[in-house]
Design a protein around this motif. Structure first.
Motif, PDB file in Angstrom:
ATOM      1  N   LEU A  80       1.030  -1.182   0.060  1.00  7.38           N
ATOM      2  CA  LEU A  80       0.118  -0.039  -0.135  1.00  7.38           C
ATOM      3  C   LEU A  80       0.766   1.241  -0.153  1.00  7.38           C
ATOM      4  O   LEU A  80       0.364   2.389  -0.354  1.00  7.38           O
ATOM      5  N   PHE A  81       2.112   1.042   0.444  1.00  6.70           N
ATOM      6  CA  PHE A  81       2.857   2.321   0.483  1.00  6.70           C
ATOM      7  C   PHE A  81       4.461   1.837   0.529  1.00  6.70           C
ATOM      8  O   PHE A  81       4.519   0.914   1.264  1.00  6.70           O
ATOM      9  N   VAL A  82       5.434   2.680  -0.358  1.00  5.15           N
ATOM     10  CA  VAL A  82       6.813   2.464  -0.145  1.00  5.15           C
ATOM     11  C   VAL A  82       7.365   3.896  -0.007  1.00  5.15           C
ATOM     12  O   VAL A  82       7.020   4.909  -0.683  1.00  5.15           O
ATOM     13  N   GLY A  83       8.170   3.872   0.923  1.00  7.02           N
ATOM     14  CA  GLY A  83       8.910   5.182   1.149  1.00  7.02           C
ATOM     15  C   GLY A  83      10.432   4.857   1.764  1.00  7.02           C
ATOM     16  O   GLY A  83      10.600   3.854   2.087  1.00  7.02           O
ATOM     17  N   SER A  84      11.079   6.221   2.310  1.00  3.65           N
ATOM     18  CA  SER A  84      12.248   6.232   2.498  1.00  3.65           C
ATOM     19  C   SER A  84      12.432   7.633   3.308  1.00  3.65           C
ATOM     20  O   SER A  84      11.662   8.481   3.010  1.00  3.65           O
ATOM     21  N   THR A  85      13.654   7.515   4.032  1.00  2.00           N
ATOM     22  CA  THR A  85      13.942   8.689   4.678  1.00  2.00           C
ATOM     23  C   THR A  85      14.346   9.785   3.796  1.00  2.00           C
ATOM     24  O   THR A  85      15.058   9.497   2.586  1.00  2.00           O
ATOM     25  N   SER A  86      14.135  10.734   4.114  1.00  2.00           N
ATOM     26  CA  SER A  86      14.474  12.158   2.945  1.00  2.00           C
ATOM     27  C   SER A  86      16.035  12.186   2.889  1.00  2.00           C
ATOM     28  O   SER A  86      16.387  12.809   1.814  1.00  2.00           O
ATOM     29  N   ASP A  87      16.839  11.759   3.969  1.00  3.11           N
ATOM     30  CA  ASP A  87      18.218  11.834   3.818  1.00  3.11           C
ATOM     31  C   ASP A  87      19.141  10.624   3.596  1.00  3.11           C
ATOM     32  O   ASP A  87      20.381  10.576   3.487  1.00  3.11           O
ATOM     33  N   GLY A  88      18.304   9.409   3.382  1.00  4.41           N
ATOM     34  CA  GLY A  88      18.706   8.267   2.622  1.00  4.41           C
ATOM     35  C   GLY A  88      19.355   7.549   3.665  1.00  4.41           C
ATOM     36  O   GLY A  88      20.073   6.436   3.751  1.00  4.41           O
ATOM     37  N   SER A  89      19.096   7.931   5.172  1.00  5.17           N
ATOM     38  CA  SER A  89      19.878   7.130   6.431  1.00  5.17           C
ATOM     39  C   SER A  89      18.961   5.874   6.468  1.00  5.17           C
ATOM     40  O   SER A  89      17.806   5.719   6.013  1.00  5.17           O
ATOM     41  N   LYS A  90      19.510   4.904   7.279  1.00  2.00           N
ATOM     42  CA  LYS A  90      19.147   3.503   7.398  1.00  2.00           C
ATOM     43  C   LYS A  90      17.789   3.678   8.497  1.00  2.00           C
ATOM     44  O   LYS A  90      17.953   4.465   9.121  1.00  2.00           O
ATOM     45  N   LEU A  91      16.922   2.643   8.156  1.00  2.00           N
ATOM     46  CA  LEU A  91      15.873   2.491   8.943  1.00  2.00           C
ATOM     47  C   LEU A  91      16.191   1.196  10.075  1.00  2.00           C
ATOM     48  O   LEU A  91      16.283   0.320   9.496  1.00  2.00           O
ATOM     49  N   TYR A  92      15.888   1.349  11.208  1.00  2.00           N
ATOM     50  CA  TYR A  92      16.129   0.273  12.066  1.00  2.00           C
ATOM     51  C   TYR A  92      14.764  -0.357  12.902  1.00  2.00           C
ATOM     52  O   TYR A  92      14.630  -1.366  13.603  1.00  2.00           O
ATOM     53  N   SER A  93      13.870   1.032  12.979  1.00  5.36           N
ATOM     54  CA  SER A  93      12.656   0.428  13.613  1.00  5.36           C
ATOM     55  C   SER A  93      11.365   1.377  13.155  1.00  5.36           C
ATOM     56  O   SER A  93      11.717   2.425  12.481  1.00  5.36           O
ATOM     57  N   VAL A  94      10.429   0.814  12.905  1.00  6.01           N
ATOM     58  CA  VAL A  94       9.085   1.492  12.379  1.00  6.01           C
ATOM     59  C   VAL A  94       7.928   0.946  13.311  1.00  6.01           C
ATOM     60  O   VAL A  94       8.119   0.027  13.973  1.00  6.01           O
ATOM     61  N   GLU A  95       6.970   1.910  13.444  1.00  8.67           N
ATOM     62  CA  GLU A  95       5.691   1.242  14.260  1.00  8.67           C
ATOM     63  C   GLU A  95       4.642   2.340  13.832  1.00  8.67           C
ATOM     64  O   GLU A  95       4.653   3.489  13.522  1.00  8.67           O
ATOM     65  N   PHE A  96       3.295   1.736  13.926  1.00  9.29           N
ATOM     66  CA  PHE A  96       2.081   2.465  13.514  1.00  9.29           C
ATOM     67  C   PHE A  96       1.903   3.277  14.796  1.00  9.29           C
ATOM     68  O   PHE A  96       1.986   2.616  15.947  1.00  9.29           O
ATOM     69  N   GLU A  97       1.246   4.265  14.609  1.00  8.22           N
ATOM     70  CA  GLU A  97       0.723   4.981  15.756  1.00  8.22           C
ATOM     71  C   GLU A  97      -0.542   4.806  16.062  1.00  8.22           C
ATOM     72  O   GLU A  97      -1.434   4.555  15.134  1.00  8.22           O
TER      73      GLU A  97
END
Length: 108
Positions: A91-108
């Protein structure tokens, strides 16, 4: 199945396990894999000629939303993806604006 991250669905019956490019959903009621979302996070192309080899990237984290209908994941390639659990549609694909790595994500 090697897992780097796990998360229980809120009802406690389904366990999402993230590993090498894939997310597997285990059902504790049947002790079986209920669903596998293959190649969710894909790395770089290893060779251009046929047959091409594509490296799978680690799925660093996977989390359920509150009602257990969606999964969010972050891969080592720097992308975050939200997928519908039942249809397996992204449903969605994204990335950080500065290209930094993601280590954790969470729904609010």
């Amino acid at each position: 199945i090697g897992s780097l991250w796990i998360d229980w669905q809120t009802d406690g019956n389904l366990l999402a396990c993230a590993g090498y490019g894939d997310v597997h959903i285990f059902d504790k009621r049947t002790n079986e894999v209920a669903k596998s979302v293959k190649n969710l996070h894909i790395g770089r192309l290893l060779q251009q000629e046929e047959p091409s080899l594509i490296l799978k990237d680690y799925v660093r984290t996977v989390r359920w939303n509150k009602d257990g209908s969606l999964l969010v994941s972050a891969g080592a390639e720097g992308k975050v993806k939200i997928i519908d659990f039942k249809s397996e549609k992204t449903l969605f694909v994204g990335s950080t604006s500065d290209g930094s790595k993601l280590y954790s994500v969470e729904f609010e």
